[in-house]
Design a protein around this motif. Sequence first.
Motif, PDB file in Angstrom:
ATOM      1  N   ALA A   7     -34.183  37.527  11.845  1.00 35.83           N
ATOM      2  CA  ALA A   7     -33.178  38.549  11.578  1.00 35.83           C
ATOM      3  C   ALA A   7     -33.153  38.827  10.084  1.00 35.83           C
ATOM      4  CB  ALA A   7     -31.812  38.070  12.064  1.00 35.83           C
ATOM      5  N   ALA A   8     -32.467  39.891   9.723  1.00 33.77           N
ATOM      6  CA  ALA A   8     -32.313  40.258   8.320  1.00 33.77           C
ATOM      7  C   ALA A   8     -30.871  40.677   8.075  1.00 33.77           C
ATOM      8  CB  ALA A   8     -33.254  41.397   7.963  1.00 33.77           C
ATOM      9  N   VAL A   9     -30.372  40.335   6.891  1.00 27.82           N
ATOM     10  CA  VAL A   9     -29.042  40.776   6.468  1.00 27.82           C
ATOM     11  C   VAL A   9     -29.155  41.462   5.116  1.00 27.82           C
ATOM     12  CG1 VAL A   9     -27.741  39.039   7.761  1.00 27.82           C
ATOM     13  CG2 VAL A   9     -28.443  38.555   5.402  1.00 27.82           C
ATOM     14  N   GLY A  10     -28.208  42.346   4.852  1.00 27.65           N
ATOM     15  CA  GLY A  10     -28.168  43.055   3.578  1.00 27.65           C
ATOM     16  C   GLY A  10     -27.025  42.555   2.725  1.00 27.65           C
ATOM     17  N   ILE A  35     -16.594  36.456   9.246  1.00 28.33           N
ATOM     18  CA  ILE A  35     -16.943  37.290   8.106  1.00 28.33           C
ATOM     19  C   ILE A  35     -18.446  37.139   7.909  1.00 28.33           C
ATOM     20  CG2 ILE A  35     -16.569  37.705   5.643  1.00 28.33           C
ATOM     21  CD1 ILE A  35     -14.099  38.191   7.525  1.00 28.33           C
ATOM     22  N   ALA A  36     -19.134  38.260   7.709  1.00 30.20           N
ATOM     23  CA  ALA A  36     -20.599  38.236   7.646  1.00 30.20           C
ATOM     24  C   ALA A  36     -21.116  39.305   6.702  1.00 30.20           C
ATOM     25  CB  ALA A  36     -21.166  38.454   9.052  1.00 30.20           C
ATOM     26  N   LEU A  37     -22.409  39.291   6.532  1.00 31.01           N
ATOM     27  CA  LEU A  37     -23.135  40.358   5.849  1.00 31.01           C
ATOM     28  C   LEU A  37     -23.690  41.278   6.926  1.00 31.01           C
ATOM     29  CD1 LEU A  37     -24.968  37.887   3.504  1.00 31.01           C
ATOM     30  CD2 LEU A  37     -23.354  39.634   2.719  1.00 31.01           C
ATOM     31  N   PRO A  38     -23.785  42.585   6.655  1.00 28.33           N
ATOM     32  CA  PRO A  38     -24.350  43.468   7.678  1.00 28.33           C
ATOM     33  C   PRO A  38     -25.806  43.097   7.958  1.00 28.33           C
ATOM     34  CG  PRO A  38     -23.935  44.672   5.623  1.00 28.33           C
ATOM     35  CD  PRO A  38     -23.413  43.288   5.440  1.00 28.33           C
ATOM     36  N   GLY A  39     -26.154  43.057   9.230  1.00 22.84           N
ATOM     37  CA  GLY A  39     -27.524  42.727   9.597  1.00 22.84           C
ATOM     38  C   GLY A  39     -27.625  42.324  11.045  1.00 22.84           C
ATOM     39  N   GLN A 134     -17.958  23.589   3.943  1.00 24.45           N
ATOM     40  CA  GLN A 134     -17.538  24.275   2.727  1.00 24.45           C
ATOM     41  C   GLN A 134     -17.353  25.749   3.037  1.00 24.45           C
ATOM     42  OE1 GLN A 134     -20.087  23.606  -0.608  1.00 24.45           O
ATOM     43  NE2 GLN A 134     -19.338  21.533  -0.895  1.00 24.45           N
ATOM     44  N   ALA A 135     -16.421  26.373   2.329  1.00 28.37           N
ATOM     45  CA  ALA A 135     -16.135  27.789   2.543  1.00 28.37           C
ATOM     46  C   ALA A 135     -15.574  28.396   1.271  1.00 28.37           C
ATOM     47  CB  ALA A 135     -15.134  27.953   3.687  1.00 28.37           C
ATOM     48  N   PHE A 136     -15.710  29.710   1.172  1.00 33.20           N
ATOM     49  CA  PHE A 136     -15.016  30.479   0.146  1.00 33.20           C
ATOM     50  C   PHE A 136     -13.776  31.060   0.802  1.00 33.20           C
ATOM     51  CE2 PHE A 136     -19.457  31.350  -1.518  1.00 33.20           C
ATOM     52  CZ  PHE A 136     -19.323  30.621  -2.689  1.00 33.20           C
ATOM     53  N   LEU A 137     -12.711  31.201   0.040  1.00 34.83           N
ATOM     54  CA  LEU A 137     -11.503  31.865   0.511  1.00 34.83           C
ATOM     55  C   LEU A 137     -11.335  33.128  -0.312  1.00 34.83           C
ATOM     56  CD1 LEU A 137      -8.954  31.846   2.271  1.00 34.83           C
ATOM     57  CD2 LEU A 137      -7.828  30.581   0.452  1.00 34.83           C
ATOM     58  N   GLY A 145     -20.125  28.985   6.839  1.00 41.47           N
ATOM     59  CA  GLY A 145     -21.377  28.961   7.596  1.00 41.47           C
ATOM     60  C   GLY A 145     -22.534  29.599   6.846  1.00 41.47           C
ATOM     61  N   LEU A 146     -23.353  30.311   7.584  1.00 40.70           N
ATOM     62  CA  LEU A 146     -24.545  30.931   7.022  1.00 40.70           C
ATOM     63  C   LEU A 146     -24.196  31.926   5.918  1.00 40.70           C
ATOM     64  CD1 LEU A 146     -27.594  30.726   7.533  1.00 40.70           C
ATOM     65  CD2 LEU A 146     -27.384  32.673   9.055  1.00 40.70           C
ATOM     66  N   THR A 147     -23.145  32.707   6.107  1.00 44.67           N
ATOM     67  CA  THR A 147     -22.743  33.679   5.089  1.00 44.67           C
ATOM     68  C   THR A 147     -22.348  32.957   3.802  1.00 44.67           C
ATOM     69  OG1 THR A 147     -22.022  35.218   6.811  1.00 44.67           O
ATOM     70  CG2 THR A 147     -21.182  35.603   4.574  1.00 44.67           C
ATOM     71  N   TYR A 148     -21.619  31.861   3.915  1.00 41.29           N
ATOM     72  CA  TYR A 148     -21.260  31.062   2.736  1.00 41.29           C
ATOM     73  C   TYR A 148     -22.518  30.585   2.021  1.00 41.29           C
ATOM     74  CZ  TYR A 148     -19.992  26.990  -0.003  1.00 41.29           C
ATOM     75  OH  TYR A 148     -19.885  26.080  -1.024  1.00 41.29           O
ATOM     76  N   ARG A 149     -23.466  30.029   2.771  1.00 35.35           N
ATOM     77  CA  ARG A 149     -24.678  29.483   2.161  1.00 35.35           C
ATOM     78  C   ARG A 149     -25.519  30.569   1.490  1.00 35.35           C
ATOM     79  NH1 ARG A 149     -27.135  27.284   6.934  1.00 35.35           N
ATOM     80  NH2 ARG A 149     -28.967  26.942   5.667  1.00 35.35           N
TER      81      ARG A 149
END
Length: 166
Positions: A7-10, A35-39, A134-137, A145-149
């Motif tokens: 997969a790919a995210v932007g 919460i995610a990145l579009p992709g 770990q997470a950002f607030l 998750g993956l978006t954080y990393r």
Amino acid sequence: MREAKIAAVGIILKDDSVLLIKRKENSKDPWSGDIALPGGRKKDKDKDLFDTVKREIKEEVGLNVEELKFLGELHFFTPRSKRVPKIKVKPFIFLMDKNMEINKGEEIEEIFWANIKEFVKKRMLIKKINSRRQAFLYKDYIIWGLTYRILRELIYNFLDRYSNRL
């Protein structure tokens, strides 16, 4: 062993912010409500992952990648949880250097710009999938998750080295 899908995210940057989405709740989507990145996943019609990210960004947030400045890409990421499908995700980084209209796709509940300087200051541990993560607030949003990393890699490795390209 099953083969990983790809997969790919932007990662779309503007000023000091990154464009994030909140996925709609969907029982068939393991990342639903996150919460995610579009992709998304590569389809047979996509000739490569850059084609995938172009298509997915258009579908999810209505932006034409050709009107964005391409800055680079990060290495592949894979989810750490065994509860989600085995997938390799390639992030592509873009700069939006002019105002453009953003439109929410059908899989998206919300689209927002998150100021990187604000959420970097607010790291926390959360309990998710039977362990501490770990997470950002950012405001009322938890980015984990993956978006954080991916965002952590972007902030601490990519932006420091390539800030002269922005």
